[in-house]
Design an enzyme around this catalytic site. Structure first.
Site, PDB file in Angstrom:
ATOM      1  N   ALA A 162       4.935   2.322   2.648  1.00  0.00           N
ATOM      2  CA  ALA A 162       5.994   1.337   1.896  1.00  0.00           C
ATOM      3  C   ALA A 162       6.814   2.328   0.932  1.00  0.00           C
ATOM      4  CB  ALA A 162       5.307   0.291   0.867  1.00  0.00           C
ATOM      5  N   ILE A 189      -6.000   2.224   7.928  1.00  0.00           N
ATOM      6  CA  ILE A 189      -6.178   0.780   7.800  1.00  0.00           C
ATOM      7  C   ILE A 189      -7.608   0.445   8.199  1.00  0.00           C
ATOM      8  CG2 ILE A 189      -6.040  -1.619   8.599  1.00  0.00           C
ATOM      9  CD1 ILE A 189      -3.049  -0.759   9.288  1.00  0.00           C
ATOM     10  N   HIS A 247      -8.450  19.228 -19.825  1.00  0.00           N
ATOM     11  CA  HIS A 247     -10.094  19.112 -19.685  1.00  0.00           C
ATOM     12  C   HIS A 247     -10.683  17.992 -20.534  1.00  0.00           C
ATOM     13  CE1 HIS A 247     -14.144  20.723 -19.256  1.00  0.00           C
ATOM     14  NE2 HIS A 247     -14.221  20.565 -20.518  1.00  0.00           N
ATOM     15  N   GLY A 271     -11.103   1.364  15.190  1.00  0.00           N
ATOM     16  CA  GLY A 271      -9.730   2.227  14.704  1.00  0.00           C
ATOM     17  C   GLY A 271     -10.324   2.925  13.520  1.00  0.00           C
ATOM     18  N   GLY A 272     -10.318   4.111  13.290  1.00  0.00           N
ATOM     19  CA  GLY A 272     -10.826   5.034  12.305  1.00  0.00           C
ATOM     20  C   GLY A 272      -9.616   5.298  11.545  1.00  0.00           C
ATOM     21  N   GLY A 301       9.527  -8.965  -0.011  1.00  0.00           N
ATOM     22  CA  GLY A 301       8.342  -8.276  -0.233  1.00  0.00           C
ATOM     23  C   GLY A 301       7.607  -7.875   0.944  1.00  0.00           C
TER      24      GLY A 301
END
Length: 456
Positions: free
Chosen positions: A310, A178, A433, A174-175, A39
């Site tokens: 992934a 994540i 709609h 960090g922008g 996994g």
């Protein structure tokens, strides 16, 4: 078990197990070497547990906003023990199901750390396995910055998944995707959040319009954003962490999350010694069908340069299995892989940004449909929009969306871009709609030259 399977896979993450299952479907004997749990990062430390935390954060937001729509509700303290129990239960159920699929496909699972020994062989402990074909799918690991040691109050994204309580103050270094996802989670759970990003804008890989929309929404939520701000250093004591940036400014918080990307897990496993070429960053060099510099060896997933997603690794695994089986699959085009950031609001895109399109084509046209004109978005209380980028007189080459739940619209978006649809071809389709999907249709009506609402 056999030591000479048709397909030997080093790594049991999304790319590895997808390769295994598809190869088994095609009649191949398959073995996976995995040192941890099948996994990989996505299931155990990435996609699934983070999205479970994001859903918990969404519920907290819903409760906080309930009185504004006449629902009597008050939010008590966040019980992170219960939140983690919910998150871990989802992971456990999916892991159990995946283990069952490994067995039902007849895939041999070899537990242990694999070391590449050349050709198509891998050593695991005292055992050497040699496949007719070998697939490297060892994934990625968290990255830090030179001189910034993880530990204590300086966290990786792995560490952030199991914090026992919501910190009062958080600095996110960090922008990218994540960083903005964790910033969004913590802000919803009540933390004071500051994002420090060296580049000029958040989610810099996305269209500039997307970055502006997300920045505006985050600031409205009370998240402090410092772009064009380079990290200089960090110190910690038992109660806090202090971050210094190059301007000399200092920031103090309870924890610092280092979210500066992920490195491929390719060092120390014998690849270079065995003749598999990697680039300066450690990514394995491959051709479009993911063949490496060694005959019979392929690579999939985060070890191959490109978007570390992934679903990209999963699709690459299917491609490689088909290639090994002698089929002629279509190569995976990184540009046209859907991308989603699960922050609040969500960001989703597929294809080229407007800047990329202008570099590639002589004439480009774009339009934005604002979600303020969409009934379902008003009901949900979200802002944002749908931006389309097309070649003048030709196909849609990029779609960019910001708003609650827009990740659920990416399916139609990827069909439009990958099949080279023109705006009027999508505009004549009926979009239900009231849905947010209706905004997608309205954007195409606008780009086809017949907008129905003034917000187009």
């Amino acid at each position: 078990m056999t030591d000479t399977p048709d397909v030997l896979i080093l790594g049991g993450g999304s790319g590895g197990y997808a390769t295994a299952f598809r190869a088994a479907q095609l009649g191949k004997t398959v073995a996976i070497v995995e040192e941890d749990k099948v996994g990989g990062t996505c299931l155990h430390r990435g996609c699934i547990p983070t999205k479970a935390l994001i859903h918990a954060a969404e519920v907290a937001d819903t409760v906080a906003h309930a009185p504004s729509i006449g629902i009597g509700a008050t939010q008590g303290p966040i019980d992170m023990t219960a939140v983690h129990r919910y998150k871990d239960g989802i992971v456990a159920r999916l892991y159990k199901g995946l283990q069952g699929l490994v067995g039902s496909h007849g895939v041999d699972l070899v537990h242990g750390t694999g070391h590449y020994t050349g050709g198509t062989s891998v050593r695991v402990g005292d055992r050497t396995l040699t496949g007719s074909s070998l697939v490297i799918a060892t994934g990625s690991r968290v990255r830090s910055l030179p001189g910034l040691e993880l530990g204590g109050r300086i966290l990786s994204s792995d560490d952030a998944l199991s914090l026992p309580e919501v910190p009062h103050r958080v600095i996110v270094l960090g922008g990218g995707v994540i960083g903005v996802e964790f910033a969004s989670i913590w802000a919803s759970l009540g933390a004071e959040v500051t994002i420090v990003e060296a580049l000029p804008r958040l989610v810099s890989a996305e269209d500039e319009w997307t970055s502006k929309q997300l920045t505006r929404a985050f600031r409205k939520r009370g998240i402090t954003i410092k772009t064009d701000t380079r990290f200089a250093g960090a110190t910690q004591d038992p109660k806090s962490v202090t971050v210094t940036v190059e301007s000399g400014e200092t920031l103090v918080a309870d924890v610092l999350l280092v979210a500066v990307g992920r490195d491929p897990r390719t060092s120390g496993i014998g690849l270079s010694e065995g003749g598999i070429r990697t680039d300066a960053r450690g990514f394995i060099e491959t051709d479009e069908h993911l063949r490496t510099s060694v005959d019979g060896v392929h690579a999939v997933g985060d070890v191959v340069a490109g978007p570390q997603l992934a679903h990209r690794g999963f699709q690459q695994g299917i491609l490689v299995a088909d290639t090994i089986a002698g089929r002629a699959p279509i190569a995976v085009d990184d540009v046209n892989i859907p991308r989603v950031g699960y922050c609040t609001p969500e960001v989703a895109s597929v294809g080229l940004t407007e800047a990329q399109a202008r570099e590639q084509y002589s004439e480009v046209q774009s339009t934005v449909y604002d979600l303020s004109g969409n009934g379902k978005s008003q009901i949900l209380g979200t802002t944002g929009g749908v931006k389309l980028v097309r070649v003048v007189g030709g196909a849609i080459v990029g779609i960019h969306m910001v708003g609650e739940r827009v990740g659920e619209l990416i399916g139609e978006a990827q069909l439009v871009v990958n099949w080279g649809a023109h705006p009027d071809e999508v505009a004549h389709l009926v979009h239900a709609h009231p849905t947010q999907n209706e905004a997608f249709g309205e954007a195409h009506l606008a780009l086809a030259g017949r907008p129905l609402h003034a917000h187009a």
